[in-house]
Design an enzyme around this catalytic site. Structure first.
Site, PDB file in Angstrom:
ATOM      1  N   CYS A  90     -53.251   9.117  50.162  1.00 19.83           N
ATOM      2  CA  CYS A  90     -54.355   9.812  49.481  1.00 19.83           C
ATOM      3  C   CYS A  90     -54.694   9.035  48.209  1.00 19.83           C
ATOM      4  CB  CYS A  90     -53.900  11.225  49.129  1.00 19.83           C
ATOM      5  SG  CYS A  90     -55.027  12.175  48.102  1.00 19.83           S
TER       6      CYS A  90
ATOM      7  N   SER B 214     -54.939  10.136  45.376  1.00 20.32           N
ATOM      8  CA  SER B 214     -54.081  10.601  44.275  1.00 20.32           C
ATOM      9  C   SER B 214     -52.796   9.761  44.184  1.00 20.32           C
ATOM     10  CB  SER B 214     -53.733  12.083  44.433  1.00 20.32           C
ATOM     11  OG  SER B 214     -54.909  12.857  44.441  1.00 20.32           O
TER      12      SER B 214
ATOM     13  N   HIS C  50     -53.731   6.869  42.295  1.00 22.35           N
ATOM     14  CA  HIS C  50     -53.853   7.241  40.882  1.00 22.35           C
ATOM     15  C   HIS C  50     -52.512   7.109  40.148  1.00 22.35           C
ATOM     16  CE1 HIS C  50     -57.934   8.296  41.318  1.00 22.35           C
ATOM     17  NE2 HIS C  50     -57.857   9.582  41.550  1.00 22.35           N
TER      18      HIS C  50
ATOM     19  N   HIS D  36     -47.481  12.507  49.063  1.00 24.75           N
ATOM     20  CA  HIS D  36     -47.542  13.979  49.010  1.00 24.75           C
ATOM     21  C   HIS D  36     -48.303  14.607  50.171  1.00 24.75           C
ATOM     22  CE1 HIS D  36     -51.293  12.569  47.312  1.00 24.75           C
ATOM     23  NE2 HIS D  36     -51.807  13.742  47.601  1.00 24.75           N
TER      24      HIS D  36
ATOM     25  N   CYS E 288     -52.604  17.771  52.204  1.00 25.84           N
ATOM     26  CA  CYS E 288     -53.441  17.495  51.018  1.00 25.84           C
ATOM     27  C   CYS E 288     -54.909  17.351  51.373  1.00 25.84           C
ATOM     28  CB  CYS E 288     -52.994  16.264  50.225  1.00 25.84           C
ATOM     29  SG  CYS E 288     -54.091  16.025  48.797  1.00 25.84           S
TER      30      CYS E 288
HETATM   31  P1  PAD Z   1     -61.416   7.997  48.469  1.00 19.79           P
HETATM   32  O1  PAD Z   1     -61.203   6.889  47.518  1.00 19.79           O
HETATM   33  O2  PAD Z   1     -61.062   7.831  49.900  1.00 19.79           O
HETATM   34  O3  PAD Z   1     -62.951   8.473  48.407  1.00 19.79           O
HETATM   35  C1  PAD Z   1     -63.756   8.379  47.263  1.00 19.79           C
HETATM   36  C2  PAD Z   1     -65.163   7.985  47.687  1.00 19.79           C
HETATM   37  O4  PAD Z   1     -66.001   7.991  46.509  1.00 19.79           O
HETATM   38  C3  PAD Z   1     -65.279   6.584  48.292  1.00 19.79           C
HETATM   39  O5  PAD Z   1     -65.922   6.661  49.548  1.00 19.79           O
HETATM   40  C4  PAD Z   1     -66.094   5.793  47.260  1.00 19.79           C
HETATM   41  O6  PAD Z   1     -66.933   4.824  47.859  1.00 19.79           O
HETATM   42  C5  PAD Z   1     -66.903   6.893  46.602  1.00 19.79           C
HETATM   43  N1  PAD Z   1     -67.394   6.571  45.259  1.00 19.79           N
HETATM   44  C6  PAD Z   1     -66.753   5.885  44.277  1.00 19.79           C
HETATM   45  N2  PAD Z   1     -67.533   5.817  43.155  1.00 19.79           N
HETATM   46  C7  PAD Z   1     -68.681   6.472  43.463  1.00 19.79           C
HETATM   47  C8  PAD Z   1     -69.887   6.752  42.729  1.00 19.79           C
HETATM   48  N3  PAD Z   1     -70.033   6.354  41.468  1.00 19.79           N
HETATM   49  N4  PAD Z   1     -70.868   7.442  43.356  1.00 19.79           N
HETATM   50  C9  PAD Z   1     -70.735   7.868  44.631  1.00 19.79           C
HETATM   51  N5  PAD Z   1     -69.613   7.626  45.379  1.00 19.79           N
HETATM   52  C10 PAD Z   1     -68.601   6.934  44.796  1.00 19.79           C
HETATM   53  O7  PAD Z   1     -60.610   9.245  47.833  1.00 19.79           O
HETATM   54  P2  PAD Z   1     -60.101  10.630  48.457  1.00 19.79           P
HETATM   55  O8  PAD Z   1     -61.141  11.215  49.333  1.00 19.79           O
HETATM   56  O9  PAD Z   1     -58.697  10.473  48.950  1.00 19.79           O
HETATM   57  O10 PAD Z   1     -59.980  11.480  47.097  1.00 19.79           O
HETATM   58  C11 PAD Z   1     -61.142  11.744  46.326  1.00 19.79           C
HETATM   59  C12 PAD Z   1     -60.766  12.315  44.979  1.00 19.79           C
HETATM   60  O11 PAD Z   1     -60.172  13.600  45.154  1.00 19.79           O
HETATM   61  C13 PAD Z   1     -59.737  11.478  44.219  1.00 19.79           C
HETATM   62  O12 PAD Z   1     -60.060  11.504  42.831  1.00 19.79           O
HETATM   63  C14 PAD Z   1     -58.452  12.216  44.458  1.00 19.79           C
HETATM   64  O13 PAD Z   1     -57.496  11.958  43.460  1.00 19.79           O
HETATM   65  C15 PAD Z   1     -58.954  13.629  44.431  1.00 19.79           C
HETATM   66  C16 PAD Z   1     -58.028  14.616  45.067  1.00 19.79           C
HETATM   67  N6  PAD Z   1     -57.967  15.852  44.524  1.00 19.79           N
HETATM   68  C17 PAD Z   1     -57.148  16.786  45.018  1.00 19.79           C
HETATM   69  C18 PAD Z   1     -57.152  18.140  44.430  1.00 19.79           C
HETATM   70  O14 PAD Z   1     -56.295  18.942  44.801  1.00 19.79           O
HETATM   71  N7  PAD Z   1     -58.097  18.439  43.554  1.00 19.79           N
HETATM   72  C19 PAD Z   1     -56.372  16.527  46.127  1.00 19.79           C
HETATM   73  C20 PAD Z   1     -56.483  15.275  46.736  1.00 19.79           C
HETATM   74  C21 PAD Z   1     -57.312  14.313  46.195  1.00 19.79           C
HETATM   75 ZN    ZN Z   2     -53.764  14.085  47.932  1.00 20.17          ZN
END
Ligand code: PAD
Ligand code: ZN
Ligand code: ZN
Length: 375
Positions: free
Chosen positions: A47, A49, A52, A68, A175
């Site tokens: 993921c 995260s 991160h 995770h 997740c």
């Molecule tokens: P990912 O990196 O697979 O997807 C992110 C997407 O955003 C990619 O397709 C990028 O091309 C796109 N992107 C980047 N910059 C821009 C921009 N400026 N404008 C438009 N699109 C853009 O990540 P993911 O889907 O695994 O996770 C996404 C976020 O969610 C990430 O910050 C992660 O840490 C967070 C997350 N949050 C939780 C929660 O519980 N809140 C859980 C899991 C992940």
């Molecule tokens: Zn996650």
């Protein structure tokens, strides 16, 4: 021969410091103490995260075993564990559900006060680690640490699931899927016939689209700067996809025009302040709801004009899609088994655990949605 009660020597991907590749090491995993569970990992997803942790957006102590989003089998349990037993199929939970704190007792709260996110200690609840490598203790991550052949979690951080569930798919319920899906169906409470905008079409954003569709949204607009993500977004339910770089004007204005004054629901699933503001601004000023899902650095602040909310908008955020983890994960697995939603479109790559760095390269280069590592 039973391994219960003994130290297990196995392989784990250790992150020794920031901005470095994962290093596959021999580690020792101590037996579970009271109210703890040792799990033999079968699959783990990668993921953003986890990335991160590598880049420092999410604080961690080092060396650490991250990961995770996983599925495994209980190997042994510590004293007093009553809800899982050796041989059970389980999903580790990065947000626990103690069932006793004020959040757990509230019908809507899911950010259990025993969570390891707010003040990450990198240990079990008793303040110690179960991992050692080269004679040194290694820190835990979010109480899950799934980038290891064996891990130890607290009983409040594990959910028993259907023995027939395919772990190489349902690990995503640990997740990415649940976070995105719940953001739509539980946090925003997307309504029938509504218009939604989803910023970021990674594994979590696509899952938000699946949730918007399940809730009956009529229009789902995907927003991403990587147009290679559009085909998959449409496959899971986006009705249109747009790239902010194709427009002269700010993307919120484009979305306001496309929706005749603002979308009903918007989701920021990237983790950048600029897109969080764009997602807020693109939702209808009086009744729009915008949900922050992406994780940004906790040391940076975002300023906003309160008038944006006084006009009536709602701005929310949630971890793990607002779902109470122990209650919801087994139910979501049952829903998957009943074909209520798909997980296959989210899985673009499957690699052996040892190729973890290749899996992260795929994520960083925008080539993968989810890579599943198998042990
Ligand atoms: P990912 O990196 O697979 O997807 C992110 C997407 O955003 C990619 O397709 C990028 O091309 C796109 N992107 C980047 N910059 C821009 C921009 N400026 N404008 C438009 N699109 C853009 O990540 P993911 O889907 O695994 O996770 C996404 C976020 O969610 C990430 O910050 C992660 O840490 C967070 C997350 N949050 C939780 C929660 O519980 N809140 C859980 C899991 C992940
Ligand atoms: Zn996650
Ligand atoms: Zn709790």
């Amino acid at each position: 021969m039973s391994t219960a009660g003994k130290v297990i020597k196995c392989k784990a991907a250790v992150l020794w410091e920031l901005q470095k590749p994962f290093s596959i090491e021999d580690v020792e995993v101590a037996p579970p103490k009271a109210h703890e569970v040792r799990i033999k990992m079968v699959t783990t997803g990668i993921c953003r995260s986890d990335d991160h942790v590598v880049n420092g957006t999410i604080f961690s102590h080092f060396p650490v075993i991250a990961g995770h989003e996983a599925g495994g089998i209980v190997e042994s349990v510590g004293e007093g564990v009553t809800t899982v037993k050796p041989g059970d199929k389980v999903i580790p939970l990065f947000i626990p559900q103690c069932g006793k704190c004020s959040t757990c007792k509230h019908p809507e709260g899911n950010y259990c006060l025993k969570n390891a996110m707010g003040m990450p200690r990198g240990t079990m609840q008793d303040g110690t680690s179960r991992f050692t490598c080269k004679g040194k203790p290694v820190y835990h991550f979010l109480g899950t640490s799934t980038f290891s052949q064996y891990t130890v979690v607290n009983e409040i951080s594990v959910a028993k699931i259907d023995a027939a569930a395919p772990l190489e798919k349902v690990c995503l319920i640990g997740c990415g899927f649940t976070t995105g899906y719940g953001s739509a169906v539980k946090v925003a409470k997307v309504t029938q016939g509504s218009t939604c905008a989803v910023f970021g079409l990674g594994g979590v954003g696509l899952s938000a689209i699946i949730g918007c569709k399940a809730a009956g949204a009529a229009r789902i607009i995907g927003v991403d700067i990587n147009k290679d993500k559009f085909a998959k977004a449409k496959e899971v339910g986006a009705t249109e996809c747009i790239n902010p770089r194709d427009y002269e004007k700010p993307i919120q204005e484009v979305l306001q025009e496309m929706s005749g004054g603002g979308v009903d629901f918007s989701f920021e699933v990237i983790g950048q302040h600029e897109t969080m503001m764009a997602a807020l601004l693109c939702c209808q000023e009086s009744y729009g709801v915008s949900v922050i899902v992406g994780v940004s650095s906790s040391s940076q602040e975002l300023s906003m004009n309160p008038m944006l909310l006084l006009s009536g908008r709602t701005w929310k955020g949630a971890i793990f899609g607002g779902f109470k983890s122990r209650d919801s994960v087994p139910k979501l697995v049952a829903d998957f088994m009943a074909k209520k939603f798909p997980l296959d479109p989210l899985i673009t790559h499957v690699l052996p655990f040892e190729k973890i760095n290749e899996g992260f390269d795929l994520l960083r280069s925008g080539k993968s949605i989810r890579t599943i590592l198998t042990f």
